[in-house]
Design a protein around this motif. Structure first.
Motif, short mmCIF file in Angstrom:
data_model
loop_
_atom_site.label_atom_id
_atom_site.label_comp_id
_atom_site.label_asym_id
_atom_site.label_seq_id
_atom_site.Cartn_x
_atom_site.Cartn_y
_atom_site.Cartn_z
N GLY A 1 0.83 -1.20 0.00
CA GLY A 1 0.00 0.00 0.00
C GLY A 1 0.87 1.25 0.00
N PHE A 2 0.26 2.37 -0.41
CA PHE A 2 0.95 3.64 -0.31
C PHE A 2 0.76 4.22 1.09
CE2 PHE A 2 1.18 3.41 -4.87
CZ PHE A 2 2.31 4.14 -5.17
N THR A 3 1.66 5.09 1.47
CA THR A 3 1.62 5.71 2.79
C THR A 3 0.23 6.28 3.07
OG1 THR A 3 3.92 6.37 2.46
CG2 THR A 3 2.71 7.42 4.28
N PHE A 4 -0.35 5.89 4.21
CA PHE A 4 -1.59 6.51 4.66
C PHE A 4 -1.18 7.81 5.36
CE2 PHE A 4 -5.33 7.16 7.33
CZ PHE A 4 -6.36 6.82 6.47
N TYR A 5 -1.00 8.83 4.56
CA TYR A 5 -0.33 10.06 5.00
C TYR A 5 -1.20 10.86 5.97
CZ TYR A 5 -3.34 11.45 1.18
OH TYR A 5 -4.42 11.61 0.37
N LYS A 6 -0.52 11.46 6.90
CA LYS A 6 -1.14 12.38 7.85
C LYS A 6 -0.36 13.68 7.83
CE LYS A 6 -2.79 8.82 11.10
NZ LYS A 6 -2.86 8.41 12.52
N PRO A 7 -1.02 14.81 7.99
CA PRO A 7 -0.29 16.07 8.07
C PRO A 7 0.74 16.03 9.20
CG PRO A 7 -2.62 16.50 7.76
CD PRO A 7 -2.48 15.02 8.01
#
Length: 330
Positions: A64-70
């Protein structure tokens, strides 16, 4: 007093979402965590477009791609907003009443099954973990005001009880506490566009130094080609879960990065960022088209070769990152 709310004037009726969640966006909903922070900052009169430089670090992690957070450091530096994990040692409702009464918001896990804003997808259909920001709680009326996905909403009755686990079949003796965070806004500040852009540009340089060392789209292609037979065997429900973790996170993050660069270019036109922004936006649009193409291949259980799509996305990522690093430095 049974009702506590951080912003007394906030209401679901007539709520105006941020432009990042406009119906014309490529991905109206990005991911549940970044979406709620976009709307929370917007409601506080702060500019969330400044916060999106950390999407340059999004990588393909193998499944999966990074489950990005600010970035929380960016939140403190840009706006004076501080987020810390909450030690959930008592019922979440008790925490909510305390912290909202103290002028703080709560970010918490929630079950989309009990969130009426997901009507037509998960509401009363699927038990899916998501993230909300609690802004308004009325204990006696059993009513909750919350940010979720692309807006601000309200729920009540059984949905309130289930969201706060205030009734069976989830007895406290066996249920793990929900993960939650406290959002302190008592030190928030509003910076002028030039000052905010200068800070965002410096932080973008930091984030670019942490960008993937090798092309994540190329690695994603290899994964897709190897995993396609498994998805064809398991069917569309499995594919849609996969697509959310992969293609959506890629496409939505690149749209956010593009909008961040467009904002920087408007504030500081001397820094040429428009071309990189356009490339990232095209990558995002290509990823969105790929979701449907791959779904047809999975459902039809047929061979699927889309090297052209992957090549276009891969080239766009490489060119844009190279140009961006040259202009910003990293």
């Amino acid at each position: 007093m049974t009702r506590v709310r951080v912003l007394p004037g906030l209401s679901a009726n007539g709520y105006a979402r941020h432009a990042l969640h406009d119906v014309d966006a490529l991905w109206v909903e990005k991911n549940c965590y970044v979406d709620v922070l976009i709307e929370l900052l917007h409601t506080l009169g702060l500019e969330p477009l400044a916060l999106l430089g950390s999407t340059a670090t999004v990588d393909f992690d193998g499944d999966g791609f990074t489950f990005y957070k600010p970035d929380h450091e960016d939140l403190r530096a840009f706006y004076g907003v501080d987020i810390q994990e909450l030690n959930v040692w008592r019922p979440l409702l008790d925490h909510a009443v305390h912290h909202l009464g103290d002028g703080k918001f709560l970010i918490t896990e929630a079950n989309a099954f009990w969130l009426p804003d997901t009507s037509g997808t998960d509401y009363r259909r699927h038990h899916v973990k998501t993230t909300i920001v609690i802004a308004d709680v009325d204990v006696d009326a059993r009513r909750l005001g919350y940010f979720h996905n692309a807006g601000y909403f309200e729920l009540d009755g059984e949905d309130f009880d289930r969201t706060f686990r205030a009734m069976p079949p989830t007895p406290d003796a066996v249920a793990l506490p929900l993960f939650a965070e406290v959002v302190r806004v008592d030190r928030r500040r509003t910076s002028g566009p030039q000052e905010l852009a200068a800070m965002a540009r410096e932080r973008l340089r930091v984030h670019l130094a942490r960008r993937p060392r090798t092309n994540p789209v190329a690695r994603f292609q290899a994964h897709f080609e190897a995993y396609l037979p498994t998805m064809q065997e398991r069917g569309l429900p499995h594919y849609h879960a996969w697509a959310f973790a992969t293609t959506r996170q890629l496409g939505a993050s690149m749209e956010l990065l593009a909008r961040h660069l467009e904002w920087l270019a408007r504030i500081t036109p001397s820094v040429p960022l428009d071309e990189a922004a356009a490339q990232f936006l095209q990558l995002s649009a290509t990823a969105k088209a790929f979701v449907l193409k791959a779904a047809r291949a999975v459902n039809g259980k047929r061979p699927f070769d889309d090297t052209g799509t992957f090549g276009a996305m891969s080239d766009a990522w490489s060119r844009s990152m190279t140009q961006l690093a040259a202009e910003i430095g990293s």
